[in-house]
Scaffold this motif. Structure first.
Motif, mmCIF file in Angstrom:
data_model
loop_
_atom_site.group_PDB
_atom_site.id
_atom_site.type_symbol
_atom_site.label_atom_id
_atom_site.label_comp_id
_atom_site.label_asym_id
_atom_site.label_seq_id
_atom_site.Cartn_x
_atom_site.Cartn_y
_atom_site.Cartn_z
ATOM 1 N N GLY A 246 -6.667 25.025 8.047
ATOM 2 C CA GLY A 246 -6.145 25.400 6.729
ATOM 3 C C GLY A 246 -6.889 24.714 5.599
ATOM 4 O O GLY A 246 -8.013 24.210 5.756
ATOM 5 N N ASP A 247 -6.187 24.665 4.447
ATOM 6 C CA ASP A 247 -6.755 24.026 3.236
ATOM 7 C C ASP A 247 -5.561 23.423 2.501
ATOM 8 O O ASP A 247 -4.805 24.141 1.829
ATOM 9 N N VAL A 248 -5.353 22.139 2.683
ATOM 10 C CA VAL A 248 -4.127 21.488 2.192
ATOM 11 C C VAL A 248 -4.487 20.304 1.304
ATOM 12 O O VAL A 248 -5.405 19.525 1.627
ATOM 13 N N GLU A 249 -3.794 20.197 0.195
ATOM 14 C CA GLU A 249 -3.997 19.041 -0.692
ATOM 15 C C GLU A 249 -2.748 18.164 -0.622
ATOM 16 O O GLU A 249 -1.622 18.654 -0.803
ATOM 17 N N LEU A 250 -2.957 16.872 -0.338
ATOM 18 C CA LEU A 250 -1.838 15.915 -0.266
ATOM 19 C C LEU A 250 -1.882 15.090 -1.547
ATOM 20 O O LEU A 250 -2.913 14.482 -1.865
ATOM 21 N N THR A 251 -0.772 15.102 -2.298
ATOM 22 C CA THR A 251 -0.779 14.390 -3.585
ATOM 23 C C THR A 251 0.091 13.133 -3.503
ATOM 24 O O THR A 251 0.985 13.035 -2.673
ATOM 25 N N GLY A 252 -0.200 12.176 -4.403
ATOM 26 C CA GLY A 252 0.584 10.934 -4.436
ATOM 27 C C GLY A 252 0.363 10.106 -3.196
ATOM 28 O O GLY A 252 1.278 9.444 -2.712
ATOM 29 N N CYS A 253 -0.855 10.152 -2.635
ATOM 30 C CA CYS A 253 -1.170 9.319 -1.468
ATOM 31 C C CYS A 253 -2.209 8.289 -1.871
ATOM 32 O O CYS A 253 -2.603 8.209 -3.032
ATOM 33 N N ILE A 254 -2.615 7.431 -0.911
ATOM 34 C CA ILE A 254 -3.629 6.402 -1.172
ATOM 35 C C ILE A 254 -4.787 6.621 -0.199
ATOM 36 O O ILE A 254 -4.729 6.184 0.966
ATOM 37 N N PRO A 255 -5.832 7.345 -0.645
ATOM 38 C CA PRO A 255 -6.937 7.691 0.275
ATOM 39 C C PRO A 255 -7.565 6.495 0.991
ATOM 40 O O PRO A 255 -7.932 6.602 2.154
ATOM 41 N N THR A 256 -7.591 5.331 0.345
ATOM 42 C CA THR A 256 -8.251 4.190 1.013
ATOM 43 C C THR A 256 -7.463 3.757 2.254
ATOM 44 O O THR A 256 -8.022 3.156 3.163
ATOM 45 N N HIS A 257 -6.171 4.095 2.321
ATOM 46 C CA HIS A 257 -5.394 3.739 3.524
ATOM 47 C C HIS A 257 -5.752 4.647 4.689
ATOM 48 O O HIS A 257 -5.347 4.396 5.823
ATOM 49 N N MET A 258 -6.467 5.762 4.378
ATOM 50 C CA MET A 258 -6.681 6.789 5.399
ATOM 51 C C MET A 258 -8.108 6.798 5.939
ATOM 52 O O MET A 258 -8.487 7.701 6.672
ATOM 53 N N GLU A 259 -8.920 5.791 5.579
ATOM 54 C CA GLU A 259 -10.367 5.817 5.890
ATOM 55 C C GLU A 259 -10.648 6.095 7.367
ATOM 56 O O GLU A 259 -11.515 6.908 7.708
ATOM 57 N N ALA A 260 -9.935 5.405 8.266
ATOM 58 C CA ALA A 260 -10.259 5.542 9.704
ATOM 59 C C ALA A 260 -10.034 6.980 10.160
ATOM 60 O O ALA A 260 -10.841 7.554 10.899
ATOM 61 N N LEU A 261 -8.948 7.594 9.710
ATOM 62 C CA LEU A 261 -8.667 8.983 10.115
ATOM 63 C C LEU A 261 -9.623 9.946 9.433
ATOM 64 O O LEU A 261 -10.193 10.844 10.087
ATOM 65 N N SER A 262 -9.849 9.752 8.140
ATOM 66 C CA SER A 262 -10.768 10.663 7.421
ATOM 67 C C SER A 262 -12.132 10.683 8.100
ATOM 68 O O SER A 262 -12.729 11.753 8.309
ATOM 69 N N ALA A 263 -12.600 9.497 8.503
ATOM 70 C CA ALA A 263 -13.922 9.414 9.147
ATOM 71 C C ALA A 263 -13.942 10.214 10.451
ATOM 72 O O ALA A 263 -14.896 10.928 10.754
ATOM 73 N N LYS A 264 -12.854 10.140 11.223
ATOM 74 C CA LYS A 264 -12.802 10.856 12.499
ATOM 75 C C LYS A 264 -12.717 12.361 12.278
ATOM 76 O O LYS A 264 -13.339 13.156 12.990
ATOM 77 N N VAL A 272 -13.064 16.683 4.393
ATOM 78 C CA VAL A 272 -12.066 15.825 3.742
ATOM 79 C C VAL A 272 -12.644 15.370 2.402
ATOM 80 O O VAL A 272 -13.737 14.809 2.353
ATOM 81 N N THR A 273 -11.943 15.699 1.311
ATOM 82 C CA THR A 273 -12.403 15.213 -0.005
ATOM 83 C C THR A 273 -11.243 14.471 -0.658
ATOM 84 O O THR A 273 -10.080 14.778 -0.407
ATOM 85 N N GLU A 274 -11.595 13.454 -1.483
ATOM 86 C CA GLU A 274 -10.517 12.638 -2.032
ATOM 87 C C GLU A 274 -10.748 12.345 -3.504
ATOM 88 O O GLU A 274 -11.878 12.364 -3.984
ATOM 89 N N SER A 275 -9.605 12.122 -4.211
ATOM 90 C CA SER A 275 -9.701 11.598 -5.579
ATOM 91 C C SER A 275 -8.785 10.370 -5.610
ATOM 92 O O SER A 275 -8.389 9.880 -4.555
ATOM 93 N N ASP A 276 -8.420 9.874 -6.782
ATOM 94 C CA ASP A 276 -7.640 8.618 -6.830
ATOM 95 C C ASP A 276 -6.422 8.665 -5.927
ATOM 96 O O ASP A 276 -6.177 7.763 -5.139
ATOM 97 N N ASP A 277 -5.593 9.716 -6.103
ATOM 98 C CA ASP A 277 -4.339 9.715 -5.327
ATOM 99 C C ASP A 277 -4.099 11.039 -4.628
ATOM 100 O O ASP A 277 -2.964 11.448 -4.402
ATOM 101 N N THR A 278 -5.206 11.747 -4.320
ATOM 102 C CA THR A 278 -5.027 12.993 -3.549
ATOM 103 C C THR A 278 -6.099 13.067 -2.456
ATOM 104 O O THR A 278 -7.177 12.479 -2.582
ATOM 105 N N LEU A 279 -5.727 13.781 -1.405
ATOM 106 C CA LEU A 279 -6.664 14.045 -0.315
ATOM 107 C C LEU A 279 -6.606 15.538 -0.027
ATOM 108 O O LEU A 279 -5.507 16.111 0.042
#
Ligand code: EPZ
Length: 419
Positions: A246-264, A272-279
């Motif tokens: 799909g194509d899903v945007e998650l708002t109000g999150c902290i992308p830096t907490h997700m680095e290990a999963l984003s990398a995988k 996977v693209t990120e901004s300050d508080d969205t993924l």
């Protein structure tokens, strides 16, 4: 018996706001016991574990008031828990030990319950209390800790433990002198607890590193606090987006907490693209590459995302090896997904070799713990036909309205009750 009926999902599309973190709000609720003043926690997620902890805090004499989605706690009249049923329902109950010992000089609870993902001893929690000067007994399934005074000291954990780090932070916040925790857990919710305690007037330094210094204070005052977004809900929804291409945007999150999963996910071929508080997570139609997963303490790959991720790997191309290093029996969901057509070979309780298959097909499966439940929902979204998931109540323990959120993105999930 209630169950979910999950139909094969079209690509999930849309935007979802992330709820606040279960594993942050539970320790912070326990931290409210350290003062007799009001503590207001905003945007508390609607979770079974939060309800259970509210009942436990109330049985400790704490007043618990809901004001919209905020909780107002006041532990002016603190006592040891009168009703112990709630303690046995979840692991996080053990986190009342530190505050009770600090405020009352005595803490008495039965051994906590929790998800069947391993032994889950509490020896490091008790070691920390003893180092601070408490006399601690564990017998007949109960813990009893007593201390006329808690004195700051060096606490060197034998293993990295989120709960033990949190419990010692709670016990040390008002101890006499300075406590230094070595080999501390670095999870985002440990940092959030430190920030909360500091908002109460505590002095906690170094949270997020493996050395945390707590300078004991005589008095902690009330606070008004908002908890961080849920790292594991964020990751679970990222994986669901990838699993349905799909194509899903998650708002109000902290992308830096997700680095290990984003990398995988990137390694597998998802975008996977990120901004300050969205993924934003976008799937790929040409199939995913298999990858190897080894769970680690933060900032490594989180054990709580291993079950959703290993589910996604069951239809990735080629071989994937999953190594669960934190808990000794957290692969049971893969046995269930084997009934849906997955090819999994278990090397031992903690290691699985997954050979990707072209597709899964719907079947009746049973959740064995909170994150396994979420993993089976993801398997249902991926599988042909309909998947019935029994024991879905596990999911409600740690995900706020998961089925509503997924349905708002296009999934078809019904909660059916058969008496
Ligand atoms: C917390 O559990 C989380 N629970 C777990 O999330 C999470 O999986 C875990 O941390 C690891 O990140 C809450 O925060 C409520 P640990 P906790 O102490 O504190 C061993 C979920 O799905 N250990 O870091 O119990 C232990 O056996 C839940 O939200 C000892 O040996 O985890 C395990 O192998 C599941 N002695 C390892 O350390 C101890 O005294 C990590 O446990 C304590 C732990």
């Amino acid at each position: 018996m209630a169950h979910y009926a999950v139909r094969e999902s079209p690509p999930l599309r849309g935007e979802i706001p992330i709820s606040t973190s279960k594993n942050a709000v539970l320790p912070i609720m326990c931290g409210a016991l350290l003062t007799g003043e009001d503590v207001r926690i905003e945007r508390v997620p609607e979770l079974t574990d939060v309800k259970t902890l509210c009942a436990l805090l109330a049985s400790c004499g704490c007043s618990v008031k809901k004001e919209g989605d905020a909780l107002v706690l006041n532990a002016g009249a603190l006592q040891n828990p009168q009703d112990e049923e709630d303690v046995r329902k979840m692991r996080a109950s053990v986190l009342v030990l530190g505050p009770l010992l600090s405020r009352l000089g005595e803490a008495r609870i039965p051994l906590p319950g929790g998800c069947a993902i391993g032994q889950r001893p509490i020896d490091q929690h008790l070691k920390g209390f003893r180092m601070l000067g408490a006399n601690v007994e564990q017998m007949g399934g109960r813990i009893k800790a007593k201390a006329d005074v808690l004195t700051g000291t060096d606490v060197v954990f034998d293993c990295v433990s989120v709960g033990a780090t949190i419990n010692v932070m709670l016990a040390a916040a008002k101890a006499h002198g300075t406590t230094i925790i070595y080999n501390a857990a670095k999870e985002p919710h440990v940092v959030d607890l430190a920030n909360f305690l500091n908002s109460m007037g505590a002095r906690v330094k170094g949270a997020g590193t493996d050395v945390i210094r707590i300078f004991g204070r005589d008095y902690l005052h009330g606070a008004n606090y908002t908890v961080i977004p849920d790292q594991i809900e964020t990751g679970t929804l990222m994986i669901a987006a990838a699993a349905t291409h799909g194509d899903v945007e998650l708002t109000g999150c902290i992308p830096t907490h997700m680095e290990a999963l984003s990398a995988k996910l990137l390694e597998m071929g998802a975008r996977v693209t990120e901004s300050d508080d969205t993924l934003r997570v976008r799937g790929t139609l040409c199939g995913y590459r298999g990858v190897n997963i080894k769970t680690q303490v933060y900032p490594g790959f989180p054990t709580d995302l291993q079950q959703p991720m290993s589910t996604l790997l069951t239809t990735a191309m080629g071989q994937s090896i999953v190594r669960e290093t934190i808990f000794e029996s957290r692969l049971k969901h893969l046995t269930e997904i084997g009934h849906m057509g997955a090819h999994v070979q278990f090397v031992d309780n903690a290691t699985a070799i997954i050979e990707g298959v072209p597709e899964l097909y719907g079947a009746p499966v049973t959740a064995t713990d909170l994150r396994a439940g979420a993993a089976l929902v993801i398997a249902g979204l991926m599988a042909r036909g309909v998947t019935e998931i029994y024991e879905p109540e596990y999911i409600d323990r740690g995900y706020e309205h998961l089925e509503d959120k997924l349905c708002s993105l296009g999934a078809e999930i019904r909660r059916e009750k058969f008496e």
